[in-house]
Design an enzyme around this catalytic site. Structure first.
Site, PDB file in Angstrom:
ATOM      1  N   SER A 149      63.887  42.915  66.215  1.00  0.00           N
ATOM      2  CA  SER A 149      65.202  42.267  66.309  1.00  0.00           C
ATOM      3  C   SER A 149      65.167  40.912  67.015  1.00  0.00           C
ATOM      4  O   SER A 149      65.829  39.971  66.560  1.00  0.00           O
ATOM      5  CB  SER A 149      66.199  43.197  67.011  1.00  0.00           C
ATOM      6  OG  SER A 149      66.453  44.302  66.190  1.00  0.00           O
ATOM      7  N   LYS A 191      73.021  55.688  69.850  1.00  0.00           N
ATOM      8  CA  LYS A 191      74.062  55.311  68.881  1.00  0.00           C
ATOM      9  C   LYS A 191      75.325  56.176  68.979  1.00  0.00           C
ATOM     10  O   LYS A 191      76.423  55.695  68.733  1.00  0.00           O
ATOM     11  CB  LYS A 191      73.508  55.407  67.462  1.00  0.00           C
ATOM     12  CG  LYS A 191      72.616  54.252  67.083  1.00  0.00           C
ATOM     13  CD  LYS A 191      72.180  54.406  65.639  1.00  0.00           C
ATOM     14  CE  LYS A 191      71.368  53.232  65.175  1.00  0.00           C
ATOM     15  NZ  LYS A 191      70.942  53.386  63.784  1.00  0.00           N
ATOM     16  N   ASN A 245      76.193  50.891  66.144  1.00  0.00           N
ATOM     17  CA  ASN A 245      74.931  50.146  66.302  1.00  0.00           C
ATOM     18  C   ASN A 245      75.158  48.718  66.752  1.00  0.00           C
ATOM     19  O   ASN A 245      74.206  47.958  66.903  1.00  0.00           O
ATOM     20  CB  ASN A 245      74.070  50.198  65.028  1.00  0.00           C
ATOM     21  CG  ASN A 245      74.554  49.247  63.968  1.00  0.00           C
ATOM     22  OD1 ASN A 245      75.697  48.791  63.990  1.00  0.00           O
ATOM     23  ND2 ASN A 245      73.694  48.928  63.013  1.00  0.00           N
ATOM     24  N   GLY A 302      70.215  62.476  60.554  1.00  0.00           N
ATOM     25  CA  GLY A 302      70.338  61.914  61.899  1.00  0.00           C
ATOM     26  C   GLY A 302      71.330  60.758  61.904  1.00  0.00           C
ATOM     27  O   GLY A 302      72.174  60.630  61.010  1.00  0.00           O
ATOM     28  N   ALA A 332      71.053  57.571  61.302  1.00  0.00           N
ATOM     29  CA  ALA A 332      71.045  56.617  60.189  1.00  0.00           C
ATOM     30  C   ALA A 332      71.761  57.211  58.970  1.00  0.00           C
ATOM     31  O   ALA A 332      72.589  56.541  58.343  1.00  0.00           O
ATOM     32  CB  ALA A 332      69.616  56.230  59.836  1.00  0.00           C
ATOM     33  N   ASN A 389      67.757  68.220  54.857  1.00  0.00           N
ATOM     34  CA  ASN A 389      67.235  67.990  56.212  1.00  0.00           C
ATOM     35  C   ASN A 389      66.423  69.179  56.687  1.00  0.00           C
ATOM     36  O   ASN A 389      66.667  70.322  56.289  1.00  0.00           O
ATOM     37  CB  ASN A 389      68.396  67.751  57.183  1.00  0.00           C
ATOM     38  CG  ASN A 389      67.932  67.091  58.469  1.00  0.00           C
ATOM     39  OD1 ASN A 389      67.132  66.161  58.428  1.00  0.00           O
ATOM     40  ND2 ASN A 389      68.405  67.570  59.610  1.00  0.00           N
ATOM     41  N   THR A 428      66.400  70.457  59.695  1.00  0.00           N
ATOM     42  CA  THR A 428      67.383  71.324  60.362  1.00  0.00           C
ATOM     43  C   THR A 428      68.607  71.355  59.452  1.00  0.00           C
ATOM     44  O   THR A 428      69.451  70.458  59.490  1.00  0.00           O
ATOM     45  CB  THR A 428      67.753  70.746  61.748  1.00  0.00           C
ATOM     46  OG1 THR A 428      66.551  70.419  62.435  1.00  0.00           O
ATOM     47  CG2 THR A 428      68.574  71.732  62.551  1.00  0.00           C
ATOM     48  N   TYR A 478      60.574  50.932  57.977  1.00  0.00           N
ATOM     49  CA  TYR A 478      59.826  49.734  57.601  1.00  0.00           C
ATOM     50  C   TYR A 478      58.627  49.644  58.526  1.00  0.00           C
ATOM     51  O   TYR A 478      58.641  50.176  59.651  1.00  0.00           O
ATOM     52  CB  TYR A 478      60.710  48.481  57.737  1.00  0.00           C
ATOM     53  CG  TYR A 478      61.426  48.441  59.051  1.00  0.00           C
ATOM     54  CD1 TYR A 478      60.847  47.858  60.170  1.00  0.00           C
ATOM     55  CD2 TYR A 478      62.672  49.040  59.198  1.00  0.00           C
ATOM     56  CE1 TYR A 478      61.473  47.867  61.390  1.00  0.00           C
ATOM     57  CE2 TYR A 478      63.324  49.063  60.426  1.00  0.00           C
ATOM     58  CZ  TYR A 478      62.718  48.471  61.519  1.00  0.00           C
ATOM     59  OH  TYR A 478      63.335  48.496  62.736  1.00  0.00           O
TER      60      TYR A 478
HETATM   61  P1  NAP Z   1      67.317  60.213  64.231  1.00  0.00           P
HETATM   62  O1  NAP Z   1      68.783  60.224  64.503  1.00  0.00           O
HETATM   63  O2  NAP Z   1      66.357  60.523  65.330  1.00  0.00           O
HETATM   64  O3  NAP Z   1      67.053  61.248  63.002  1.00  0.00           O
HETATM   65  C1  NAP Z   1      65.748  61.548  62.576  1.00  0.00           C
HETATM   66  C2  NAP Z   1      65.781  62.319  61.262  1.00  0.00           C
HETATM   67  O4  NAP Z   1      64.425  62.497  60.830  1.00  0.00           O
HETATM   68  C3  NAP Z   1      66.388  63.710  61.385  1.00  0.00           C
HETATM   69  O5  NAP Z   1      67.033  64.027  60.185  1.00  0.00           O
HETATM   70  C4  NAP Z   1      65.139  64.588  61.598  1.00  0.00           C
HETATM   71  O6  NAP Z   1      65.303  65.934  61.176  1.00  0.00           O
HETATM   72  C5  NAP Z   1      64.168  63.900  60.648  1.00  0.00           C
HETATM   73  N1  NAP Z   1      62.763  64.171  60.990  1.00  0.00           N
HETATM   74  C6  NAP Z   1      62.055  63.651  62.027  1.00  0.00           C
HETATM   75  N2  NAP Z   1      60.776  64.099  61.990  1.00  0.00           N
HETATM   76  C7  NAP Z   1      60.684  64.925  60.914  1.00  0.00           C
HETATM   77  C8  NAP Z   1      59.630  65.675  60.323  1.00  0.00           C
HETATM   78  N3  NAP Z   1      58.400  65.668  60.858  1.00  0.00           N
HETATM   79  N4  NAP Z   1      59.891  66.393  59.223  1.00  0.00           N
HETATM   80  C9  NAP Z   1      61.128  66.389  58.667  1.00  0.00           C
HETATM   81  N5  NAP Z   1      62.176  65.687  59.159  1.00  0.00           N
HETATM   82  C10 NAP Z   1      61.947  64.973  60.271  1.00  0.00           C
HETATM   83  O7  NAP Z   1      66.837  58.793  63.668  1.00  0.00           O
HETATM   84  P2  NAP Z   1      67.709  57.759  62.794  1.00  0.00           P
HETATM   85  O8  NAP Z   1      68.392  56.796  63.670  1.00  0.00           O
HETATM   86  O9  NAP Z   1      68.523  58.555  61.821  1.00  0.00           O
HETATM   87  O10 NAP Z   1      66.561  56.929  62.042  1.00  0.00           O
HETATM   88  C11 NAP Z   1      65.793  57.495  60.969  1.00  0.00           C
HETATM   89  C12 NAP Z   1      64.864  56.427  60.388  1.00  0.00           C
HETATM   90  O11 NAP Z   1      65.639  55.392  59.793  1.00  0.00           O
HETATM   91  C13 NAP Z   1      63.983  55.765  61.455  1.00  0.00           C
HETATM   92  O12 NAP Z   1      62.662  55.635  60.945  1.00  0.00           O
HETATM   93  C14 NAP Z   1      64.616  54.414  61.654  1.00  0.00           C
HETATM   94  O13 NAP Z   1      63.679  53.402  62.016  1.00  0.00           O
HETATM   95  C15 NAP Z   1      65.176  54.123  60.262  1.00  0.00           C
HETATM   96  N6  NAP Z   1      66.314  53.187  60.293  1.00  0.00           N
HETATM   97  C16 NAP Z   1      66.139  51.991  59.661  1.00  0.00           C
HETATM   98  C17 NAP Z   1      67.179  51.074  59.662  1.00  0.00           C
HETATM   99  C18 NAP Z   1      66.990  49.752  58.959  1.00  0.00           C
HETATM  100  O14 NAP Z   1      67.748  48.830  59.215  1.00  0.00           O
HETATM  101  N7  NAP Z   1      66.049  49.635  58.045  1.00  0.00           N
HETATM  102  C19 NAP Z   1      68.392  51.363  60.292  1.00  0.00           C
HETATM  103  C20 NAP Z   1      68.534  52.598  60.921  1.00  0.00           C
HETATM  104  C21 NAP Z   1      67.469  53.503  60.915  1.00  0.00           C
HETATM  105  P3  NAP Z   1      65.889  67.064  62.192  1.00  0.00           P
HETATM  106  O15 NAP Z   1      67.371  66.876  62.184  1.00  0.00           O
HETATM  107  O16 NAP Z   1      65.435  68.331  61.613  1.00  0.00           O
HETATM  108  O17 NAP Z   1      65.275  66.765  63.537  1.00  0.00           O
END
Ligand code: NAP
Length: 281
Positions: free
Chosen positions: A24, A73, A94, A136, A138, A158, A160, A227
């Site tokens: 960022s 968030k 965010n 989650g 995002a 998902n 979970t 990314y």
């Molecule tokens: P978060 O709230 O921590 O949620 C993580 C998600 O990933 C949950 O659904 C979790 O499942 C799942 N997960 C994690 N490890 C796993 C595994 N080993 N097997 C299966 N599912 C798994 O994170 P978030 O904020 O939603 O972000 C998710 C991704 O999106 C990140 O990589 C982030 O960098 C990316 N993102 C990108 C942007 C962008 O601008 N490009 C913006 C936002 C987010 P459970 O619920 O079962 O734990």
């Protein structure tokens, strides 16, 4: 004696834990250069128990706005005076816009994804069957903005499954949405047009659980919110199962960062020019 001029920069930053890996500051420096804004952008690393104190101190010390990332968030919503419609529907913030002791919480993840999908990738969402991996923060931010473009269906898968169920219930009034387990996505059902990865699965080197049957060869487009400087685990998987086309989250990252600049300072950067200056793949 010659007087030295010191530029006074408006203060912005990224709030999260950890934030050391974040792109960022580079993106906002390039946006500020391009749009001629006198602003600074710093990393504000804070643990959950210090969140309230840090946000208040940042504002007291001249802070004009913050972007917010994992794990704050949802928690940061309790510190705002007002929530935008997108943040209120998502239940997650965010972006904080700080003016005269008043804080407005926004969520630009959804608009960032939709702009990148529709304008930069020319994907028409209307009438499409969409599968989202993840439930989650995002995923929570992108579902309502996707529904504004009238897809035929959104399925949320998902690990979970209770969290996928909760999101399907929460967004059920907006359109046709259901929840499932990864293991219940099997061959033989009607194919998805778009699979969006909103998990962080595989990023730590562990096996990612994406089911082969989610992709119908040469029909399904695959979009990763994640990314990386290397090809992400989801894109590696999507190419292996012969997805029609793939895209990583760099474009969304740029678009969801451009929108706060518009909210904070009323200027919209040219994201295409900036993405060319980043080491994206
Ligand atoms: P978060 O709230 O921590 O949620 C993580 C998600 O990933 C949950 O659904 C979790 O499942 C799942 N997960 C994690 N490890 C796993 C595994 N080993 N097997 C299966 N599912 C798994 O994170 P978030 O904020 O939603 O972000 C998710 C991704 O999106 C990140 O990589 C982030 O960098 C990316 N993102 C990108 C942007 C962008 O601008 N490009 C913006 C936002 C987010 P459970 O619920 O079962 O734990």
């Amino acid at each position: 004696m010659q007087q030295q001029e010191t530029a006074i920069l408006d203060r912005y930053g990224l709030l999260g834990y950890p934030v050391g890996h974040s792109k960022s500051p580079i993106i906002h420096r390039l946006f500020a250069e391009q749009t001629d804004q006198a602003m600074s952008y710093e990393l504000v690393e804070v643990r959950p128990e210090k969140l309230d104190d840090m946000v208040r101190a940042f504002q007291r010390n001249g802070g004009r706005g913050l972007n917010v990332t994992v794990p704050h968030k949802a928690d940061v919503t309790r510190l705002v005076d007002e929530l935008s419609e997108a943040a209120s529907i998502a239940g997650a913030v965010n972006t904080l816009d700080m003016r005269d002791n008043h804080i407005v919480g926004h969520n630009t993840d959804g608009i960032g994804l939709v702009r990148d999908l529709t304008q930069n990738w020319q994907f028409d969402i209307a009438g499409k069957r969409i599968l989202i991996f993840g439930a989650g923060g995002a995923a929570q931010g992108i579902i309502a903005p996707l529904f504004e473009h009238e897809p035929a269906l959104i399925t949320i898968a998902n690990r979970t499954v209770a969290k996928a169920d909760a999101l399907a219930n929460h967004f059920g009034t907006l359109g046709n949405v259901n929840a499932t387990r990864f293991a219940d996505i099997r061959d033989g059902s009607e194919p998805y047009d778009l699979v969006i990865n909103a998990t962080s699965a595989g990023l730590g080197g562990e096996d990612a659980p994406f089911p082969r049957a989610a992709v119908s060869n040469r029909h399904t487009a695959c979009y990763d919110l994640s990314y990386s400087l290397n090809t992400t685990p989801f894109i590696v998987w999507a190419q292996k199962v012969d997805a029609q086309r793939t895209r990583s989250g760099w474009g969304m990252l740029l678009e969801q960062a451009a929108e706060p600049l518009r909210l904070w300072r009323g200027v919209m950067p040219d994201t295409h020019a900036v993405i060319k200056r980043l080491p994206v793949n």
